[in-house]
Design a protein around this motif. Structure first.
Motif, PDB file in Angstrom:
ATOM      1  N   GLN A  73       0.710  -1.318  -0.283  1.00 16.23           N
ATOM      2  CA  GLN A  73      -0.106   0.010   0.249  1.00 16.23           C
ATOM      3  C   GLN A  73       0.514   1.198  -0.062  1.00 16.23           C
ATOM      4  N   LYS A  74       2.169   0.532   0.677  1.00 16.00           N
ATOM      5  CA  LYS A  74       3.397   2.399   0.933  1.00 16.00           C
ATOM      6  C   LYS A  74       3.283   2.850  -1.021  1.00 16.00           C
ATOM      7  N   ILE A  75       2.770   4.116  -1.246  1.00 16.83           N
ATOM      8  CA  ILE A  75       2.959   3.900  -2.753  1.00 16.83           C
ATOM      9  C   ILE A  75       4.400   5.525  -2.484  1.00 16.83           C
ATOM     10  N   ASN A  76       5.201   4.847  -3.417  1.00 11.07           N
ATOM     11  CA  ASN A  76       6.642   5.147  -3.666  1.00 11.07           C
ATOM     12  C   ASN A  76       6.786   5.692  -4.805  1.00 11.07           C
ATOM     13  N   SER A  77       8.475   5.663  -5.966  1.00 11.30           N
ATOM     14  CA  SER A  77       8.339   5.925  -6.603  1.00 11.30           C
ATOM     15  C   SER A  77       8.582   4.372  -7.825  1.00 11.30           C
ATOM     16  N   GLN A  78       9.071   3.497  -6.633  1.00 14.12           N
ATOM     17  CA  GLN A  78       9.304   1.898  -6.565  1.00 14.12           C
ATOM     18  C   GLN A  78       8.409   1.583  -7.178  1.00 14.12           C
ATOM     19  N   GLN A  79       7.363   2.208  -6.171  1.00 12.51           N
ATOM     20  CA  GLN A  79       5.701   1.278  -6.468  1.00 12.51           C
ATOM     21  C   GLN A  79       4.930   1.822  -7.114  1.00 12.51           C
ATOM     22  N   GLN A  80       5.676   2.757  -7.426  1.00 10.56           N
ATOM     23  CA  GLN A  80       4.224   3.540  -8.880  1.00 10.56           C
ATOM     24  C   GLN A  80       5.277   2.489 -10.519  1.00 10.56           C
ATOM     25  N   TRP A  81       6.476   2.243 -10.098  1.00 12.51           N
ATOM     26  CA  TRP A  81       6.652   1.542 -10.772  1.00 12.51           C
ATOM     27  C   TRP A  81       6.329  -0.348 -11.381  1.00 12.51           C
ATOM     28  N   LEU A  82       6.442  -0.329 -10.087  1.00 13.39           N
ATOM     29  CA  LEU A  82       5.687  -1.676 -10.435  1.00 13.39           C
ATOM     30  C   LEU A  82       4.041  -2.063 -10.028  1.00 13.39           C
ATOM     31  N   ASN A  83       3.743  -0.879  -9.744  1.00 15.29           N
ATOM     32  CA  ASN A  83       2.295  -1.327 -10.529  1.00 15.29           C
ATOM     33  C   ASN A  83       1.504  -0.916 -11.386  1.00 15.29           C
ATOM     34  N   SER A  84       2.293   0.102 -12.284  1.00 20.78           N
ATOM     35  CA  SER A  84       2.628   0.217 -13.552  1.00 20.78           C
ATOM     36  C   SER A  84       2.846  -1.211 -14.098  1.00 20.78           C
ATOM     37  N   LEU A  85       3.939  -1.969 -13.899  1.00 21.17           N
ATOM     38  CA  LEU A  85       4.118  -3.681 -14.317  1.00 21.17           C
ATOM     39  C   LEU A  85       3.100  -4.388 -13.794  1.00 21.17           C
ATOM     40  N   ILE A  86       2.367  -4.221 -13.061  1.00 24.39           N
ATOM     41  CA  ILE A  86       1.988  -5.305 -13.221  1.00 24.39           C
ATOM     42  C   ILE A  86       0.559  -5.045 -13.685  1.00 24.39           C
ATOM     43  N   SER A  87       0.242  -4.225 -13.942  1.00 24.50           N
ATOM     44  CA  SER A  87      -1.748  -3.712 -15.002  1.00 24.50           C
ATOM     45  C   SER A  87      -0.855  -4.125 -16.187  1.00 24.50           C
ATOM     46  N   LYS A  88       0.588  -3.945 -16.615  1.00 26.70           N
ATOM     47  CA  LYS A  88       0.212  -4.414 -17.653  1.00 26.70           C
ATOM     48  C   LYS A  88       0.776  -5.714 -18.261  1.00 26.70           C
ATOM     49  N   ARG A  89       1.527  -5.970 -17.535  1.00 26.93           N
ATOM     50  CA  ARG A  89       1.922  -7.929 -17.446  1.00 26.93           C
ATOM     51  C   ARG A  89       1.546  -8.850 -16.616  1.00 26.93           C
ATOM     52  N   TYR A  90       0.784  -8.531 -15.861  1.00 24.24           N
ATOM     53  CA  TYR A  90       0.692  -9.665 -15.184  1.00 24.24           C
ATOM     54  C   TYR A  90      -0.647 -10.102 -15.783  1.00 24.24           C
ATOM     55  N   ASN A  91      -1.044 -11.779 -15.362  1.00 24.69           N
ATOM     56  CA  ASN A  91      -2.117 -12.183 -16.136  1.00 24.69           C
ATOM     57  C   ASN A  91      -2.525 -13.626 -15.600  1.00 24.69           C
ATOM     58  N   PRO A  92      -3.555 -13.905 -14.522  1.00 27.67           N
ATOM     59  CA  PRO A  92      -3.813 -14.597 -13.293  1.00 27.67           C
ATOM     60  C   PRO A  92      -3.901 -16.306 -14.243  1.00 27.67           C
ATOM     61  N   ASN A  93      -4.094 -15.772 -15.656  1.00 26.21           N
ATOM     62  CA  ASN A  93      -4.650 -17.150 -16.366  1.00 26.21           C
ATOM     63  C   ASN A  93      -3.131 -18.009 -16.811  1.00 26.21           C
ATOM     64  N   ASN A  94      -1.971 -17.410 -16.816  1.00 29.29           N
ATOM     65  CA  ASN A  94      -0.179 -18.062 -16.066  1.00 29.29           C
ATOM     66  C   ASN A  94      -0.441 -18.150 -15.000  1.00 29.29           C
ATOM     67  N   THR A  95      -0.290 -19.931 -15.181  1.00 29.19           N
ATOM     68  CA  THR A  95       0.111 -20.148 -13.615  1.00 29.19           C
ATOM     69  C   THR A  95       1.133 -20.650 -13.357  1.00 29.19           C
ATOM     70  N   LYS A  96       1.298 -20.581 -14.346  1.00 24.76           N
ATOM     71  CA  LYS A  96       3.597 -21.537 -14.424  1.00 24.76           C
ATOM     72  C   LYS A  96       4.655 -21.041 -14.325  1.00 24.76           C
ATOM     73  N   TYR A  97       5.153 -21.388 -13.071  1.00 20.54           N
ATOM     74  CA  TYR A  97       6.134 -19.727 -12.696  1.00 20.54           C
ATOM     75  C   TYR A  97       7.085 -20.799 -12.504  1.00 20.54           C
ATOM     76  N   LEU A  98       8.382 -20.571 -12.861  1.00 19.53           N
ATOM     77  CA  LEU A  98       9.927 -20.553 -12.229  1.00 19.53           C
ATOM     78  C   LEU A  98       9.876 -20.231 -10.925  1.00 19.53           C
ATOM     79  N   LEU A  99      10.537 -20.957 -10.082  1.00 21.58           N
ATOM     80  CA  LEU A  99      10.860 -21.347  -8.386  1.00 21.58           C
ATOM     81  C   LEU A  99      11.842 -20.338  -8.413  1.00 21.58           C
TER      82      LEU A  99
END
Length: 268
Positions: A78-104
């Motif tokens: 919830q804390k908003i700073n320049s890094q979090q703003q960048w990350l939120n933008s990345l999530i909005s563009k790139r996060y796909n909840p239908n993609n369930t396969k990840y590298l651990l």
């Protein structure tokens, strides 16, 4: 490893660069990195490199493929700073909840305080046509290094954050000044020597064990320092990295880039 993860999940709040989404699992011992099912380069690379003794010194420990629970609600800091703003933008563009396969992968900064993280893209050139102009106009074409992200905390509060867009526009002199800022520590001389030694050891590892890597395109070097005086360097980002088991000739471009970084560290 292939399993159904039904663990507590959250977006990885320390991410400072990249196109993929990182998800922190439970206590943060591991992070899960998304990747395209059409591109198995990174999975193939980790499955190859983990067969080499001592790879964990320079690469994230790889724990296989994990299947995450589909459509789970993920928490966002919830804390908003320049890094979090960048990350939120990345999530909005790139996060796909239908993609369930990840590298651990291991979490390289678990429990670290007052973090300093620097992501340096390595290499003097690229093959992808759309990226050629970007490289030619940046520090990559001159010294084989480009800042993709930098974060500095003091008292666990963000004081500096720079993203890849800034890193593409700066001069070599500005990049050197950023490295000076990154290494502005009380035990600066000790950490600088440690950095030089670790980079030299990485070069030897690549020379001795990585002749099968015929291209390191897109690979970054992550520099990490925290209050526990634990300085790390790790190679990351292998979605464009190519391995040929038949190759016996070292790809020297990454060595040239690491030589360039050593030269800069000696100057500062």
């Amino acid at each position: 490893m292939s399993l159904q993860q039904q663990l507590q999940q959250a977006f990885f709040e320390q991410q400072i660069s990249g196109h993929s989404i990182f998800i922190k699992l439970n206590d943060g011992e591991f992070v899960a990195k998304s990747y395209s099912i059409e591109n198995n380069n990174e999975q193939n690379f980790y499955e190859w490199i983990q067969q080499i003794d001592g790879y964990q010194e320079f690469f994230s420990q790889y724990n296989g493929v994990v299947i995450l629970e589909k459509n789970q609600q993920l928490s966002i800091q919830q804390k908003i700073n320049s890094q979090q703003q960048w990350l939120n933008s990345l999530i909005s563009k790139r996060y796909n909840p239908n993609n369930t396969k990840y590298l651990l992968l291991e979490n390289l900064i678990q429990n670290s305080q007052n973090l300093r993280i620097l992501d340096l893209k390595l290499g003097y050139s690229v093959h992808k046509q759309s990226h050629i102009q970007r490289y030619q106009n940046s520090t990559s074409s001159k010294i084989g290094l480009r800042i993709c992200g930098m974060k500095i905390q003091e008292n666990n509060e963000l004081v500096i954050f720079k993203d890849k867009h800034w890193g593409r526009t700066i001069s070599v002199e500005e990049l050197i000044e950023s490295l000076k800022t990154f290494f502005s520590l009380k035990n600066r001389n000790k950490i600088l020597k440690e950095a030089l030694d670790k980079i030299e050891s990485l070069k030897q590892f690549i020379t001795n064990h990585c002749k099968q890597v015929i291209s390191w395109q897109g690979t970054s070097l992550l520099l990490i320092y925290g209050d526990e005086n634990d300085f790390k360097i790790k190679l990351i980002d292998f979605s464009n990295t190519k391995v040929d088991p038949e190759s016996t000739v070292i790809n020297t471009e990454i060595i040239k880039a690491l030589n360039s970084l050593q030269d800069i560290i000696i100057q500062i």
